[in-house]
Design a protein around this motif. Sequence first.
Motif, PDB file in Angstrom:
ATOM      1  N   VAL A 120       0.832  -1.210   0.000  1.00  0.00           N
ATOM      2  CA  VAL A 120       0.000   0.000   0.000  1.00  0.00           C
ATOM      3  C   VAL A 120       0.865   1.258   0.000  1.00  0.00           C
ATOM      4  N   THR A 121       1.853   1.276   0.897  1.00  0.00           N
ATOM      5  CA  THR A 121       2.688   2.467   1.011  1.00  0.00           C
ATOM      6  C   THR A 121       3.395   2.763  -0.300  1.00  0.00           C
ATOM      7  N   ARG A 122       3.992   1.720  -0.879  1.00  0.00           N
ATOM      8  CA  ARG A 122       4.743   1.948  -2.118  1.00  0.00           C
ATOM      9  C   ARG A 122       3.815   2.435  -3.230  1.00  0.00           C
ATOM     10  N   THR A 123       2.647   1.798  -3.340  1.00  0.00           N
ATOM     11  CA  THR A 123       1.703   2.203  -4.384  1.00  0.00           C
ATOM     12  C   THR A 123       1.332   3.679  -4.223  1.00  0.00           C
ATOM     13  N   ARG A 124       1.046   4.086  -2.980  1.00  0.00           N
ATOM     14  CA  ARG A 124       0.629   5.477  -2.766  1.00  0.00           C
ATOM     15  C   ARG A 124       1.756   6.447  -3.089  1.00  0.00           C
ATOM     16  N   TYR A 125       2.977   6.088  -2.703  1.00  0.00           N
ATOM     17  CA  TYR A 125       4.125   6.930  -3.051  1.00  0.00           C
ATOM     18  C   TYR A 125       4.242   7.072  -4.566  1.00  0.00           C
ATOM     19  N   ILE A 126       4.233   5.936  -5.259  1.00  0.00           N
ATOM     20  CA  ILE A 126       4.471   5.957  -6.707  1.00  0.00           C
ATOM     21  C   ILE A 126       3.456   6.854  -7.407  1.00  0.00           C
ATOM     22  N   TYR A 127       2.169   6.667  -7.084  1.00  0.00           N
ATOM     23  CA  TYR A 127       1.166   7.400  -7.852  1.00  0.00           C
ATOM     24  C   TYR A 127       1.020   8.847  -7.391  1.00  0.00           C
ATOM     25  N   THR A 128       1.396   9.126  -6.153  1.00  0.00           N
ATOM     26  CA  THR A 128       1.403  10.533  -5.748  1.00  0.00           C
ATOM     27  C   THR A 128       2.514  11.260  -6.502  1.00  0.00           C
ATOM     28  N   ILE A 129       3.671  10.587  -6.645  1.00  0.00           N
ATOM     29  CA  ILE A 129       4.785  11.232  -7.343  1.00  0.00           C
ATOM     30  C   ILE A 129       4.516  11.326  -8.848  1.00  0.00           C
ATOM     31  N   ILE A 130       3.953  10.266  -9.434  1.00  0.00           N
ATOM     32  CA  ILE A 130       3.586  10.354 -10.855  1.00  0.00           C
ATOM     33  C   ILE A 130       2.618  11.519 -11.054  1.00  0.00           C
ATOM     34  N   GLY A 131       1.664  11.634 -10.136  1.00  0.00           N
ATOM     35  CA  GLY A 131       0.727  12.747 -10.192  1.00  0.00           C
ATOM     36  C   GLY A 131       1.468  14.077 -10.178  1.00  0.00           C
ATOM     37  N   GLY A 132       2.479  14.183  -9.315  1.00  0.00           N
ATOM     38  CA  GLY A 132       3.250  15.422  -9.219  1.00  0.00           C
ATOM     39  C   GLY A 132       3.994  15.739 -10.507  1.00  0.00           C
ATOM     40  N   LEU A 133       4.545  14.709 -11.155  1.00  0.00           N
ATOM     41  CA  LEU A 133       5.258  14.923 -12.426  1.00  0.00           C
ATOM     42  C   LEU A 133       4.302  15.522 -13.455  1.00  0.00           C
ATOM     43  N   LEU A 134       3.082  14.972 -13.507  1.00  0.00           N
ATOM     44  CA  LEU A 134       2.112  15.452 -14.493  1.00  0.00           C
ATOM     45  C   LEU A 134       1.628  16.861 -14.148  1.00  0.00           C
ATOM     46  N   VAL A 135       1.426  17.110 -12.858  1.00  0.00           N
ATOM     47  CA  VAL A 135       1.020  18.460 -12.449  1.00  0.00           C
ATOM     48  C   VAL A 135       2.113  19.457 -12.825  1.00  0.00           C
ATOM     49  N   GLY A 136       3.383  19.066 -12.626  1.00  0.00           N
ATOM     50  CA  GLY A 136       4.499  19.924 -12.994  1.00  0.00           C
ATOM     51  C   GLY A 136       4.485  20.246 -14.489  1.00  0.00           C
TER      52      GLY A 136
END
Lengths: 317, 370
Positions: A192-208
């Motif tokens: 769970v933790t890893r999944t949440r990290y990965i997709y929060t960061i992917i989200g950040g890349l796209l927001v950037g």
Amino acid sequence: MIALLTSILAITLRAGTSLVYATMGEIYTENSGVLNLGIEGMMLLSAVSGFAAAYYSGFVWVGFLIAMLVGGILAAIHAFLSVTMRANQVVSGLSITLFGTGMASFLGQRLGPESNNYYLAGMVGPRLQTISIPGLSQIPVIGALFNQDILTYIIYLLVPLAWFYLYKTRNGLNLRAVGEDPQTADAMGINVTRTRYIYTIIGGLLVGLGGAHLSLSYTPGWSENITGGRGWIVIALVIFAMWNPGRAFLGALIFGGINAVQFRLQASGTNIPASFLNMMPYIMTVLVLVLITWWEALSKRIGAPAALSTPYMREDK
Amino acid sequence: MRVVFEKRQSISRQAMVLVPVLSFFAALLLGAILLLSSGANPITTYVAMLRGAFGSTYSFSETLVKAIPLMLTGLGVAVAFKMRFWNIGAEGQFVWGGIAGTFVALFLSQYIPDPLLLPAVILGGTIAGAIWAGIPAVLKAYIGVDETLTSLMLNYVAILYAQYLFYGPWRDPEGYGFPGTALFPEAAWLPRLLNRAHLGLVFAFIAALVLWFIFNRTRWGFELKIIGENKTAAEYLGIKIARNIVLALLLSGALSGLAGASEVAGLSRRLQTGFSMGYGYTAIIVAWMAQLKSIPVLFVAVLMAALLVGGDQVQLTMGLPSSVGLVLQGLILFPMLAGSLFTEYRLRIIRQKNEPSISPDQEIESELQS
């Protein structure tokens, strides 16, 4: 009339591109069960750093890369605070916005050239060029789709891919499982933790990327508050799209279009005050929220992540 | 060997004090690195900020001017957050306070006798703020709609409506096109205590005392706390949850509305552009930093206001961007958010795999899960 429609569609797409990227990012983040209210700050900070990077390197792609990096780092901070440290996600997201807004304004007044008193505003840097696709761009109305910059073209591919990944792949299923029911996902062996990290960061890349599209293409250059509240529209859009990338594209066009179209409407003598048009996205979002909650069965089918903004702690079971 | 978080049996008082203090110094340190890398002397900057916020009677009064709306909206947010109702709509409720206060001051003044006009302005704003908070409250309490998102969305509806008013029908015809309404009649002015710091400060103190009393001395406050801590227990005790959510949110919105009405009646004396500066968002942070306790809200509000005013001052005196204040606000929050875990959990290092890692108190359902 056809010329008017063509230009409205063209402006709508141009205005909607940054929204599509940022919304896509937040959809992935929220589907993993993390609510990120930091979008506005992330877009601002990536817009300013992207522009500065492009300005000094002379390459527009360097700007986009740096912007994505900045978006990713801010998202990682949010992930660390809300996933690892289990901080209140609302407060954590708002702190990201507070910090990002302040930092963007600070850098905008410190990163500029000495000749301009260190201000970035007013400087002209490289920008993303429009690429007209020969033949296709000549078609009336539809031609607007083929008279855009490269990031808009990428959207045409990205949206179906993002949809396919989320709903038709194993990884997408795991991601949604984590957002829906982390306990069960954990029992199924998903980290769970890893999944949440990965997709929060992917989200950040796209927001950037979305933030940089503003300062490197849509309204080239840096100006204070360049996002004009787009970060909040993104939060609205995610709900309006009911966490589905396909609908997000449509929604981004409607929401992005509203802003672009109002100038045309005013020019053509329609007397709807701009404020009321700008209100529409928010009012529609509230209505959508009410409807999906009301119709619980529908909400389950749509896939509103049930564990959104709930921290997960294994030992708490 | 692995490291796990273990739930404490009771909230750690030590951590509650240490975390904010250490966070503040961590923020100053991080801010110093930022200032150094942009070629400014951090110590002179901090001294200038401190002086700018507290150095003279005037600067202190300016800090109070910014602290008043933060105090009142912060108290409003704290009421809602105590019930784990994530009302992030204080900004919209604040704006409605301003709109309604302006409506009474400008358009009802001919029907209301002068001595009653100011109370009517304040009351009008307070009621409008309460109603605006009532919308997400009713939607949550009776349908179950997520309050975070509805209250956030309603902010923009309020802000855009206010813009429509002072750019459109309410614009002062003699204002040379300035986006703002006409000046209020003098009977609607909120008295000022010290330079521009107005009577709203007294409202904030009274509100904080009243809230302290409600939450520590009345049955209703006790019921609200129970709802926030354990909904199931509240149901067993026969507490009417839906009704209490709505009532508490009316109170929460009323405080933000009071802030908005005091701001227009005490400071600008008209509704104008720049009225909504994001106090309602900073309020969330103020309430959270004060651990939702009424009296600490007042102090945290002054601290946050001081950072803003101090930032403005370094812009004037040192030519540094005023956003230094905002950056520092953000930098305090990151370590605080990270550290908040330690008030409810402690780190525990487990050496052997077979050693039982779950202690009985961990079985208690996490309070973090709402």
